[in-house]
Scaffold this motif. Sequence first.
Motif, PDB file in Angstrom:
ATOM      1  N   ILE A 195     -11.360 -11.062  -0.332  1.00 54.37           N
ATOM      2  CA  ILE A 195     -12.664 -10.553  -0.737  1.00 54.37           C
ATOM      3  C   ILE A 195     -13.499 -11.724  -1.254  1.00 54.37           C
ATOM      4  N   VAL A 217      -7.008  -5.850  -0.434  1.00 56.62           N
ATOM      5  CA  VAL A 217      -6.472  -4.519  -0.674  1.00 56.62           C
ATOM      6  C   VAL A 217      -7.295  -3.764  -1.714  1.00 56.62           C
ATOM      7  N   ALA A 218      -8.117  -4.483  -2.485  1.00 54.18           N
ATOM      8  CA  ALA A 218      -8.957  -3.836  -3.494  1.00 54.18           C
ATOM      9  C   ALA A 218     -10.164  -3.134  -2.879  1.00 54.18           C
ATOM     10  N   MET A 219     -10.440  -3.368  -1.586  1.00 57.86           N
ATOM     11  CA  MET A 219     -11.609  -2.791  -0.933  1.00 57.86           C
ATOM     12  C   MET A 219     -11.182  -1.929   0.253  1.00 57.86           C
ATOM     13  N   PRO A 220     -11.994  -0.927   0.615  1.00 60.78           N
ATOM     14  CA  PRO A 220     -11.651  -0.099   1.782  1.00 60.78           C
ATOM     15  C   PRO A 220     -11.600  -0.934   3.061  1.00 60.78           C
ATOM     16  N   GLY A 221     -10.702  -0.563   3.968  1.00 60.75           N
ATOM     17  CA  GLY A 221     -10.535  -1.305   5.201  1.00 60.75           C
ATOM     18  C   GLY A 221     -11.693  -1.124   6.158  1.00 60.75           C
ATOM     19  N   PRO A 250      -9.785   4.471   6.313  1.00 63.11           N
ATOM     20  CA  PRO A 250      -9.818   3.384   5.334  1.00 63.11           C
ATOM     21  C   PRO A 250      -9.452   3.895   3.936  1.00 63.11           C
ATOM     22  N   ASP A 251      -8.887   3.024   3.138  1.00 63.90           N
ATOM     23  CA  ASP A 251      -8.486   3.389   1.777  1.00 63.90           C
ATOM     24  C   ASP A 251      -8.601   2.155   0.890  1.00 63.90           C
ATOM     25  N   GLU A 252      -8.766   2.364  -0.395  1.00 66.32           N
ATOM     26  CA  GLU A 252      -8.766   1.257  -1.362  1.00 66.32           C
ATOM     27  C   GLU A 252      -7.757   1.576  -2.456  1.00 66.32           C
ATOM     28  N   GLU A 311       0.827  -1.208   0.000  1.00 68.27           N
ATOM     29  CA  GLU A 311       0.000   0.000   0.000  1.00 68.27           C
ATOM     30  C   GLU A 311       0.862   1.259   0.000  1.00 68.27           C
ATOM     31  N   GLY A 320      -6.265  -0.836   3.614  1.00 67.42           N
ATOM     32  CA  GLY A 320      -7.250  -1.631   2.894  1.00 67.42           C
ATOM     33  C   GLY A 320      -7.777  -2.755   3.754  1.00 67.42           C
ATOM     34  N   ARG A 321      -8.735  -3.502   3.195  1.00 70.02           N
ATOM     35  CA  ARG A 321      -9.323  -4.609   3.938  1.00 70.02           C
ATOM     36  C   ARG A 321      -8.285  -5.691   4.195  1.00 70.02           C
TER      37      ARG A 321
END
Length: 553
Positions: free
Chosen positions: A393, A69-73, A92-94, A48, A388-389
């Motif tokens: 996913i 990592v493709a989705m917000p945390g 959170p960030d994506e 990231e 990120g998450r």
Amino acid sequence: MSADIDGKIFVGKSEKPEYLTLKLANRHGLATGATGTGKTVTLQTLAEGFSRAGVPVFAADIKGDLSGVAMPGEGQDWILKRCAEVGLDYVPDEFPVIFWDLFGEQGHPVRATISEMGPLLLARLMNLNEVQEGVLNVVFRIADEQGLLLLDLKDLRAMLAFVAENAARLTTTYGNVSTASIGAIQRALLVLENQGADKFFGEPALAISDLMRIDPRSGYGTINILAADKLMGSPQLYASFLLWLLSELFEELPELGDPDKPRIVFFFDEAHLLFDDAPKALLQKIEQVVRLIRSKGVGVYFVTQNPLDVPESVLAQLGNRVQHALRAFTPRDQKAVKAAADTFRPNPRLNTAQVITELGKGEALVSMLEGNGTPSIVERTLIAPPAGRVGPITPELRKVAIANSPVRGRYDETLDRESAYEMLAKRAAGDAPEEAPPAPGRGDTAAPAPTQADAAGGGGWISDVLGGLFGGGRTRGRMTIGEQVARQVTREVVNQATKAILRNVLGGRARATGAVSAPRATRASSAPSAGQSDDFAQIFNDFTGNTPTNRRK
């Protein structure tokens, strides 16, 4: 959420913030630790950070955990607690992600051609011995000289069959080509095909530029995630693919020196698979690529459980280190702990070897390059949590990400253009001329020019007799190189024997009739001596079986 500052990535906090300097990130790195100690979360945190800095990332996802990592945390309790400990505000960030899969199931298909892979990596992939690897090199050489493209497995299989059929005449040019070795290679190809390698070899081949994308909206570098959970069932294919990828980068990218930040960064999880049972030549190639690819602006980070998994020659090239906990339950584990401790720049306040066995989950010993490229003093560090998450996913969200990918449609359909398989099939059907390999030491030299006797339809009865000794007299149609050489030798012997016969006959007739049509000096110089006459007669006798006993009879 980011404590990154210009030109640096925030890794975590010890007694002070610990940073990875982007300008020194192409000096490579190593993240090690036992299972469950937090290596995957550390990898995601670093990925990231590179992405936010506009650096594309390629990472092999062994368990599927990196896909989040493709989705917000999500603000889980342990994440919020860790943020408070390291002094971060959780936001959170994506990140832009492209999913790849060698089997085309959980991402865009990844392909390479047989020619791009090359005989060295293919030999390692098929676990060939030295003799079989030599035969494989011969196959590649013949394909190259005859303009036969090797794109997929059926091309290589057809080329192996062609070489086996012509082994006798190819041996004189390329050395011994054993049909047993060809058979062993064919069996190894069958094993590869059963493991799904037929989906990897082919076109369209992966373009390196598609791994080096920058998202136009956010300016983040794309994180390329290779789905490797199924691929781990074929560890040699996984290792060979990663080595091929490094080799392609090394060959395609121009020299860049020491940029302000890397062009791209690779994280190779389960790195020990790259080196297990690797032959010396392959280890030398890996070492060379790792050492020299730095100047191309590429950073390589190996992720593995034990630092002993990486050869010392490669380990010496890895400047940025993150060491999670190791468990010293066995003598080998104790040796690994000592080896890991000895690679760090000592900290007088820490017993490094003891601390390695005491680290908790999410803790690590960190030493990054700083200043003029010297490693920092090792520090016990709390690793920063990802934005990120954390975790995988769902398959539905993965499908949505693949459908919206910037490379959608580019690799999804297989391309099968004319190559070695089709061209050799045409030759077998008689639609295309077969090319013979060049004679040893002659390059592309043409076959000997025909003599007048050949043009008239043959070399006479003597040529037929002597030619029969080589197995066929006058040759019809296309000749092999061995046949051409034999025929040329035959002509030379015929010429010498014919001259000897004529000189004997004419000389004997002249002496019998007392002919004096030429001056004495001329006759003396032109007539063969007794020794010459005997030599030529002996040549003729040796090839025809005309012994003195036979002549008397």
